[in-house]
Design an enzyme around this catalytic site. Structure first.
Site, PDB file in Angstrom:
ATOM      1  N   GLU A 188       0.827  -1.207   0.000  1.00 37.86           N
ATOM      2  CA  GLU A 188       0.000   0.000   0.000  1.00 37.86           C
ATOM      3  C   GLU A 188       0.863   1.261   0.000  1.00 37.86           C
ATOM      4  OE1 GLU A 188      -3.281   0.417  -0.380  1.00 37.86           O
ATOM      5  OE2 GLU A 188      -3.570  -1.745  -0.573  1.00 37.86           O
TER       6      GLU A 188
ATOM      7  N   GLY B 276      10.617   6.733  -6.223  1.00 43.44           N
ATOM      8  CA  GLY B 276      10.131   8.095  -6.017  1.00 43.44           C
ATOM      9  C   GLY B 276       9.423   8.286  -4.686  1.00 43.44           C
TER      10      GLY B 276
END
Length: 138
Positions: free
Chosen positions: A40, A84
């Site tokens: 998640e 990222g």
């Protein structure tokens, strides 16, 4: 407004469609709350196709909450490199330190405790609680 029957029919149709058409994804093959929280976290603002190889490498290096908690932040960041949004990695690392220190290395079966972990918002807490612990949380 739709009737309760038509909503129930729609829900059954949707679940049946999902069972036939759902993509096979590694985090759908577990109820381990740590692995679900990792997925998640990685999936926030990142495409599924991008996450899959990172997910596998990350879990190979850090197979459980304690392994991640004990890791050097620089090593965690190096493994996350290219994914990222690096704050996610730092928060996940800190969250697992809390899990190690406060919950014996096990993600708690408590929505408020999960929600209080660094970087865990309502959506992520709900996902962990519903997938890992079969709780009815959004």
């Amino acid at each position: 407004m739709r009737s309760r029957e038509s909503l129930t029919d729609f829900a059954h149709t949707l679940v049946a469609w999902y069972r036939v058409n759902a993509r096979k994804l590694p985090w759908r093959e577990t109820t381990d709350p740590y692995r679900i929280l990792v997925s998640e976290t990685m999936l926030q603002q990142t495409r599924v196709e991008t996450v899959i190889p990172y997910y596998h490498r990350f879990l190979e290096a850090y197979p459980d909450a304690t392994a991640l908690a004990d890791a050097a932040e620089d090593d965690v960041m190096k493994l996350w490199e290219g994914l990222g949004y690096y704050r996610r990695a730092r928060n996940l690392h800190r969250a697992m330190q809390v899990v190690r220190d406060s919950y014996g290395g096990t993600i708690p079966d408590d929505a408020e405790a999960v929600r209080a972990l660094p970087g865990v918002g309502p959506y992520t807490a709900g996902a962990v609680m519903s997938i890992a612990f079969n709780r009815r949380l959004p």
